[in-house]
Write a protein that holds these residues in place. Structure first.
Motif, PDB file in Angstrom:
ATOM      1  N   SER A  48       0.880  -1.076   0.047  1.00  0.00           N
ATOM      2  CA  SER A  48      -0.053   0.008  -0.027  1.00  0.00           C
ATOM      3  C   SER A  48       0.938   1.199   0.059  1.00  0.00           C
ATOM      4  O   SER A  48       2.130   1.051   0.403  1.00  0.00           O
ATOM      5  N   TRP A  49       0.345   2.310  -0.289  1.00  0.00           N
ATOM      6  CA  TRP A  49       1.130   3.699  -0.276  1.00  0.00           C
ATOM      7  C   TRP A  49       0.100   4.837  -0.033  1.00  0.00           C
ATOM      8  O   TRP A  49      -1.247   4.524   0.150  1.00  0.00           O
ATOM      9  N   ALA A  50       0.915   6.023   0.286  1.00  0.00           N
ATOM     10  CA  ALA A  50       0.157   7.012   0.697  1.00  0.00           C
ATOM     11  C   ALA A  50       0.777   8.274   0.245  1.00  0.00           C
ATOM     12  O   ALA A  50       2.067   8.317   0.309  1.00  0.00           O
ATOM     13  N   VAL A  51      -0.060   9.283  -0.463  1.00  0.00           N
ATOM     14  CA  VAL A  51       0.560  10.517  -0.867  1.00  0.00           C
ATOM     15  C   VAL A  51       0.022  11.537  -0.035  1.00  0.00           C
ATOM     16  O   VAL A  51      -1.550  11.662   0.029  1.00  0.00           O
ATOM     17  N   ILE A  52       0.744  12.622   0.361  1.00  0.00           N
ATOM     18  CA  ILE A  52       0.434  13.733   1.221  1.00  0.00           C
ATOM     19  C   ILE A  52       0.446  14.841   0.240  1.00  0.00           C
ATOM     20  O   ILE A  52       1.539  15.131  -0.163  1.00  0.00           O
ATOM     21  N   PRO A  53      -0.654  15.747   0.286  1.00  0.00           N
ATOM     22  CA  PRO A  53      -0.588  16.798  -0.824  1.00  0.00           C
ATOM     23  C   PRO A  53       0.333  17.913  -0.389  1.00  0.00           C
ATOM     24  O   PRO A  53       0.403  18.106   0.938  1.00  0.00           O
ATOM     25  N   HIS A  54       0.798  18.595  -1.080  1.00  0.00           N
ATOM     26  CA  HIS A  54       1.749  19.800  -0.982  1.00  0.00           C
ATOM     27  C   HIS A  54       1.056  20.682   0.203  1.00  0.00           C
ATOM     28  O   HIS A  54       2.103  21.077   0.914  1.00  0.00           O
ATOM     29  N   ASP A  55      -0.229  20.950   0.119  1.00  0.00           N
ATOM     30  CA  ASP A  55      -0.732  22.057   1.120  1.00  0.00           C
ATOM     31  C   ASP A  55      -0.592  21.521   2.386  1.00  0.00           C
ATOM     32  O   ASP A  55      -0.363  22.139   3.168  1.00  0.00           O
ATOM     33  N   ARG A  56      -0.738  20.322   2.775  1.00  0.00           N
ATOM     34  CA  ARG A  56      -0.697  19.554   4.065  1.00  0.00           C
ATOM     35  C   ARG A  56       0.737  19.745   4.573  1.00  0.00           C
ATOM     36  O   ARG A  56       0.978  19.750   5.530  1.00  0.00           O
ATOM     37  N   ILE A  57       1.745  19.490   3.469  1.00  0.00           N
ATOM     38  CA  ILE A  57       3.161  19.406   3.987  1.00  0.00           C
ATOM     39  C   ILE A  57       3.623  20.825   4.408  1.00  0.00           C
ATOM     40  O   ILE A  57       4.043  20.969   5.475  1.00  0.00           O
ATOM     41  N   ASP A  58       3.037  21.936   3.355  1.00  0.00           N
ATOM     42  CA  ASP A  58       3.071  23.367   4.212  1.00  0.00           C
ATOM     43  C   ASP A  58       2.745  23.489   5.149  1.00  0.00           C
ATOM     44  O   ASP A  58       3.053  24.308   6.176  1.00  0.00           O
ATOM     45  N   GLU A  59       1.490  22.978   5.508  1.00  0.00           N
ATOM     46  CA  GLU A  59       0.858  23.227   6.853  1.00  0.00           C
ATOM     47  C   GLU A  59       1.533  22.538   8.242  1.00  0.00           C
ATOM     48  O   GLU A  59       1.695  23.021   9.164  1.00  0.00           O
ATOM     49  N   ILE A  60       2.162  21.307   7.833  1.00  0.00           N
ATOM     50  CA  ILE A  60       2.645  20.637   9.028  1.00  0.00           C
ATOM     51  C   ILE A  60       4.287  20.151   8.958  1.00  0.00           C
ATOM     52  O   ILE A  60       4.597  19.851  10.011  1.00  0.00           O
ATOM     53  N   ASN A  61       4.622  20.474   7.927  1.00  0.00           N
ATOM     54  CA  ASN A  61       6.311  20.338   7.684  1.00  0.00           C
ATOM     55  C   ASN A  61       6.535  19.075   7.109  1.00  0.00           C
ATOM     56  O   ASN A  61       5.622  18.145   7.250  1.00  0.00           O
ATOM     57  N   ILE A  62       7.734  18.955   6.545  1.00  0.00           N
ATOM     58  CA  ILE A  62       8.013  17.744   5.659  1.00  0.00           C
ATOM     59  C   ILE A  62       8.022  16.442   6.534  1.00  0.00           C
ATOM     60  O   ILE A  62       7.560  15.244   6.152  1.00  0.00           O
ATOM     61  N   LEU A  63       9.007  16.575   7.587  1.00  0.00           N
ATOM     62  CA  LEU A  63       8.879  15.357   8.464  1.00  0.00           C
ATOM     63  C   LEU A  63       7.372  14.783   8.986  1.00  0.00           C
ATOM     64  O   LEU A  63       7.199  13.541   8.968  1.00  0.00           O
ATOM     65  N   GLN A  64       6.665  15.716   9.727  1.00  0.00           N
ATOM     66  CA  GLN A  64       5.265  15.292   9.883  1.00  0.00           C
ATOM     67  C   GLN A  64       4.443  14.683   9.100  1.00  0.00           C
ATOM     68  O   GLN A  64       3.911  14.080   9.118  1.00  0.00           O
ATOM     69  N   ALA A  65       4.673  15.236   7.670  1.00  0.00           N
ATOM     70  CA  ALA A  65       4.107  14.602   6.550  1.00  0.00           C
ATOM     71  C   ALA A  65       4.428  13.366   6.306  1.00  0.00           C
ATOM     72  O   ALA A  65       3.902  12.467   5.672  1.00  0.00           O
ATOM     73  N   THR A  66       5.638  13.135   6.308  1.00  0.00           N
ATOM     74  CA  THR A  66       6.473  11.790   6.077  1.00  0.00           C
ATOM     75  C   THR A  66       5.854  10.800   6.989  1.00  0.00           C
ATOM     76  O   THR A  66       5.335   9.991   6.662  1.00  0.00           O
ATOM     77  N   PHE A  67       5.668  11.183   8.326  1.00  0.00           N
ATOM     78  CA  PHE A  67       5.018  10.267   9.458  1.00  0.00           C
ATOM     79  C   PHE A  67       3.748  10.181   9.245  1.00  0.00           C
ATOM     80  O   PHE A  67       3.004   8.921   9.272  1.00  0.00           O
ATOM     81  N   GLU A  68       2.963  10.957   8.686  1.00  0.00           N
ATOM     82  CA  GLU A  68       1.448  10.761   8.513  1.00  0.00           C
ATOM     83  C   GLU A  68       1.508   9.805   7.154  1.00  0.00           C
ATOM     84  O   GLU A  68       0.501   9.152   7.154  1.00  0.00           O
ATOM     85  N   ALA A  69       2.035  10.202   6.239  1.00  0.00           N
ATOM     86  CA  ALA A  69       2.105   9.136   4.851  1.00  0.00           C
ATOM     87  C   ALA A  69       2.277   7.808   5.379  1.00  0.00           C
ATOM     88  O   ALA A  69       1.819   6.721   4.981  1.00  0.00           O
ATOM     89  N   MET A  70       3.254   7.606   6.359  1.00  0.00           N
ATOM     90  CA  MET A  70       3.985   6.232   6.839  1.00  0.00           C
ATOM     91  C   MET A  70       2.453   5.688   7.421  1.00  0.00           C
ATOM     92  O   MET A  70       2.228   4.469   7.363  1.00  0.00           O
ATOM     93  N   ASP A  71       2.053   6.369   8.426  1.00  0.00           N
ATOM     94  CA  ASP A  71       0.809   5.883   9.061  1.00  0.00           C
ATOM     95  C   ASP A  71      -0.472   5.421   8.332  1.00  0.00           C
ATOM     96  O   ASP A  71      -0.654   4.403   8.205  1.00  0.00           O
ATOM     97  N   GLN A  72      -0.467   6.349   7.132  1.00  0.00           N
ATOM     98  CA  GLN A  72      -1.880   5.985   6.235  1.00  0.00           C
ATOM     99  C   GLN A  72      -1.281   4.731   5.535  1.00  0.00           C
ATOM    100  O   GLN A  72      -2.133   3.772   5.252  1.00  0.00           O
ATOM    101  N   ALA A  73      -0.072   4.693   5.063  1.00  0.00           N
ATOM    102  CA  ALA A  73       0.357   3.505   4.075  1.00  0.00           C
ATOM    103  C   ALA A  73       0.241   2.214   5.114  1.00  0.00           C
ATOM    104  O   ALA A  73      -0.175   1.174   4.649  1.00  0.00           O
ATOM    105  N   VAL A  74       0.600   2.129   6.324  1.00  0.00           N
ATOM    106  CA  VAL A  74       0.608   0.994   7.087  1.00  0.00           C
ATOM    107  C   VAL A  74      -0.745   0.637   7.401  1.00  0.00           C
ATOM    108  O   VAL A  74      -1.275  -0.465   7.367  1.00  0.00           O
ATOM    109  N   SER A  75      -1.766   1.645   7.730  1.00  0.00           N
ATOM    110  CA  SER A  75      -2.997   1.311   8.030  1.00  0.00           C
ATOM    111  C   SER A  75      -3.819   0.765   6.941  1.00  0.00           C
ATOM    112  O   SER A  75      -4.935   0.388   7.054  1.00  0.00           O
TER     113      SER A  75
END
Length: 149
Positions: A48-75
């Motif tokens: 599975s995979w997950a993509v975080i939109p650029h506006d969300r990355i801008d909102e929470i920063n690249i590291l947190q967006a990476t973690f969010e994508a990891m969590d979504q991909a695993v779930s």
């Protein structure tokens, strides 16, 4: 973008298909595409995979967006992993709970999903996992190498 891949222990792609999983950066585009097809069509491998939109990355920063994508991909995997190996030196903070708390939260989430009831507990997108970061994991772990493809 983050990806997750579950390869059961009894699956040996090298013996079955002659595929040696390694860091995707060391593979040609053609080889990556061939291996991707094998991984995503194998009846016992779950990806599975997950993509975080650029506006969300801008909102929470690249590291947190990476973690969010990891969590979504695993779930989004069609299985609940016992343990998650992460390429890098950090894992999402939501995954760092104790093993007992994790087991209880997963059981509660599964029970809630199967009964169809509303829950105030964790959603399937926010269940913590026992996890371990592995620096250069895509060079040393086949599941991480598979996810990198």
């Amino acid at each position: 973008v983050a990806a997750a891949c579950h390869i059961p222990l009894h699956v040996n792609l090298e013996k079955e298909k002659g595929i040696i999983l390694k860091d995707s950066k060391k593979l040609s585009e053609k080889k990556r595409e061939e291996i991707f097809e094998e991984l995503t069509s194998h009846p016992q491998i779950v990806c599975s995979w997950a993509v975080i939109p650029h506006d969300r990355i801008d909102e929470i920063n690249i590291l947190q967006a990476t973690f969010e994508a990891m969590d979504q991909a695993v779930s989004r995997l069609d299985c609940t992993p016992d343990y998650v190996l992460v390429d890098g030196n950090m894992v999402p903070e939501v995954w760092t709970t104790s093993k007992t708390a994790t087991a209880k939260m997963i059981a509660k989430a599964k029970e809630t999903r199967s009964s169809g009831e509303a829950s105030d507990g964790p959603s399937s997108d926010n269940v913590p996992y026992q996890s371990e970061p592995i620096v250069k994991g895509d060079s040393t772990c086949i599941a991480i190498a598979a996810a990198s493809i």
